[in-house]
Enzyme design. Structure first.
Site, PDB file in Angstrom:
ATOM      1  N   LYS A 114      43.307  54.794  43.931  1.00 55.52           N
ATOM      2  CA  LYS A 114      43.480  54.409  42.569  1.00 55.52           C
ATOM      3  C   LYS A 114      43.578  55.915  41.944  1.00 55.52           C
ATOM      4  O   LYS A 114      42.701  56.660  42.307  1.00 55.52           O
ATOM      5  CB  LYS A 114      42.592  53.560  41.960  1.00 55.52           C
ATOM      6  CG  LYS A 114      42.580  52.338  42.598  1.00 55.52           C
ATOM      7  CD  LYS A 114      41.675  51.492  41.663  1.00 55.52           C
ATOM      8  CE  LYS A 114      41.503  50.008  42.126  1.00 55.52           C
ATOM      9  NZ  LYS A 114      42.438  49.014  41.633  1.00 55.52           N
TER      10      LYS A 114
ATOM     11  N   GLY B 196      36.524  42.899  38.874  1.00 55.01           N
ATOM     12  CA  GLY B 196      35.195  43.002  39.145  1.00 55.01           C
ATOM     13  C   GLY B 196      34.195  41.831  38.259  1.00 55.01           C
ATOM     14  O   GLY B 196      33.159  41.906  38.253  1.00 55.01           O
TER      15      GLY B 196
ATOM     16  N   ARG C 112      50.578  33.794  33.839  1.00 55.92           N
ATOM     17  CA  ARG C 112      51.529  32.777  33.315  1.00 55.92           C
ATOM     18  C   ARG C 112      52.339  33.258  32.022  1.00 55.92           C
ATOM     19  O   ARG C 112      53.254  33.056  31.774  1.00 55.92           O
ATOM     20  CB  ARG C 112      50.468  31.777  32.473  1.00 55.92           C
ATOM     21  CG  ARG C 112      50.049  30.730  33.448  1.00 55.92           C
ATOM     22  CD  ARG C 112      49.546  29.424  32.746  1.00 55.92           C
ATOM     23  NE  ARG C 112      48.866  28.210  33.632  1.00 55.92           N
ATOM     24  CZ  ARG C 112      49.708  27.393  34.228  1.00 55.92           C
ATOM     25  NH1 ARG C 112      50.914  27.368  34.231  1.00 55.92           N
ATOM     26  NH2 ARG C 112      49.243  26.656  35.077  1.00 55.92           N
TER      27      ARG C 112
ATOM     28  N   SER D 158      36.444  43.071  44.309  1.00 55.63           N
ATOM     29  CA  SER D 158      35.043  42.754  44.697  1.00 55.63           C
ATOM     30  C   SER D 158      34.981  41.448  45.629  1.00 55.63           C
ATOM     31  O   SER D 158      33.797  41.332  45.999  1.00 55.63           O
ATOM     32  CB  SER D 158      34.222  42.809  43.428  1.00 55.63           C
ATOM     33  OG  SER D 158      34.739  43.840  42.465  1.00 55.63           O
TER      34      SER D 158
END
Lengths: 191, 282
Positions: free
Chosen positions: B69, B141, B153, B224
């Site tokens: 990242k 997280g 959606r 996580s």
């Protein structure tokens, strides 16, 4: 019209379905032994070969697939699918198994990492073919019954043995349908 | 480029040992991080790109693709990650943004990028900047899938709406979406994004993954949810299987058994507004 299954465990299934449709076959995703037994030919798509292997093992598909391929079902594998069709694998993860079928040794991730991926013209049966390679394998060695169809700078990147076909690159990602048309004619028994 | 990851699970890992567990469980790629999002939430502070030595350690440990990242807009972190040789860069809202107006110009890189989005306009802006893959942001997280559901959606719904519009209304649609007309027209014609659409943010169980796939995701990021759970190896393998057999409740039921403790979740209405990561990105 022959019905060809695309093994839908992981990878670019949709691209193969579309390519097969454009090459004169009816294409369906297959994941269960009964679905696989019902088709005339099988495509093993590009993806992550370790994931394909682990999912095939977890869902008891390795032996049924080996039996079908060993029993003469036409199959075509691109990239990770080429790895799955190789009798011998170099640089797999510990314990990694293939389905086998083609008497060749394939080296996984041979062309390098994602940033080493490339597209260029290779030689396919004497003609140029625009090929996309993504973390691609190559063929290190082939047995006497294997025909080499494609090479790139001396490396073997497309092979055929009987009704089994494999490419290190991804013909499903480009509009040229020659490879899929070849496979469809192999399934029909006309090539 | 990212087509080969489809139908797969990408897992956050912070050590080479975790990376091996992810690879052994059937992950199609791993995300190399110093802290998973749940720990970034707890520890606070500025969250930055990981130490290159740490990323190298993970790249050496596994043979599947490794992602890392960079902060939103931090093109120099992206340059470093490309120089290290990572397989994908995630320009991520989980890290502290480095630019409040601009994202990285991803066309300047050879390494492919994945970016988060909460709606179709945001997804198309990232694609116009060169993203090769989009993921729903969800709320990383938290172990709470509700935001990922909302984003999936919304994106899929907006795609369906575009597909139903007559061509002469696509110009105004592009204006409303704040996205380039050409990309809007592509989406209207194809009924899908021009790049791969994954989901992320709060996925913690096999059923979470199956739900996201049924909502139209082409693959799953689990942050996580795996290594903050009681039995990471078992849970990781279960989520991989559930992602492939997402439309087969018998398989989901089977793999959902005996997984040990899931990660402890956070309800989003207890999260202070400045702790909502999904609002980061422009």
């Amino acid at each position: 019209m022959p019905v060809i299954g695309v093994l839908a465990l992981q990878g670019d299934v949709r691209e193969h379905l579309r390519a097969l449709g454009g090459a004169g076959a009816r294409a369906v995703p297959v994941r269960r032994p009964a679905e696989i037994e019902a088709v005339d030919g099988l495509v093993i798509p590009g993806g992550e070969s370790t994931t394909l292997w682990r999912l095939a093992m977890a869902f008891d598909l390795l032996e049924p697939l080996r039996k079908l391929i060993g029993g003469g079902m036409p199959a075509f594998g691109s990239c990770a699918g080429m790895i799955m069709l190789a009798d011998r694998l170099v640089d797999g993860v510990r314990g990694q198994q293939t389905l086998g079928g083609i008497d060749m040794t394939v080296r996984r991730n041979a062309f390098g990492r994602q940033v080493d991926s490339f597209e260029r013209n290779i030689e396919l049966s004497g003609e140029p073919f625009h090929a996309v390679f993504i973390r691609a394998p190559w063929v290190e060695q082939v047995g006497p019954d294997v025909s080499v169809l494609g090479t790139d700078a001396g490396r073997i990147v497309a092979v055929r043995q009987g009704v089994l076909l494999a490419t290190a690159f991804h013909p499903e990602l480009t509009p040229d349908r020659r490879i899929h048309e070849l496979f469809v004619s192999m399934v029909k028994g006309t090539s | 480029m990212a087509e080969m990851l489809k139908g797969g699970v990408i897992m956050d890992v912070v050590t080479p040992e975790q990376a091996k567990i992810a690879e052994d469980a059937g992950a199609v790629a791993v995300m190399a991080l110093e802290r998973v999002p749940a720990d970034i939430r707890v520890q606070g502070g500025v969250a930055r790109m990981s130490d290159p030595d740490m990323i190298d350690g993970i790249m050496d440990a596994v043979s599947i693709p490794v992602m890392a990242k960079c902060r939103i807009g931090h093109f120099a972190e992206a340059q470093v990650l490309q120089a290290i040789g990572v397989d994908y860069i995630d320009e991520s809202e989980v890290l502290t943004p480095a630019d409040e107006a601009h994202h990285v110009d991803k066309w300047k890189f050879t390494v492919p990028f994945v970016c988060g989005a909460t709606n179709l306009g945001e997804a198309l802006r990232r694609i116009s900047e060169g993203a090769a893959m989009i993921r729903s942001k969800g709320e990383a997280g938290t172990g709470n899938v509700v935001e990922a559901t909302r984003h999936m959606r919304r994106i899929r719904g907006e795609i369906r709406r575009l597909s139903a519009l007559p061509p002469d209304e696509l110009y105004a649609a592009a204006k409303e979406l704040q996205a380039p007309y050409d990309l809007v027209a592509d989406v209207a014609r194809d009924g899908k994004l021009p790049v791969v659409l994954f989901t992320a943010g709060g996925i913690a169980t096999p059923a979470d993954a199956a739900m996201m796939m049924q909502l139209g995701a082409e693959g799953v990021f689990v942050g996580s949810g795996i290594f903050k759970s009681g039995d990471p190896a078992t849970r990781a393998a279960a989520i991989v299987k559930a992602t492939t057999f997402h439309d087969d409740p018998d398989v989901i039921a089977k793999v959902s058994r005996a997984l040990g403790e899931p990660m402890v979740g956070i309800n989003l209405d207890t999260l202070p507004p400045d702790q909502h990561y999904a609002g980061r990105g422009w």
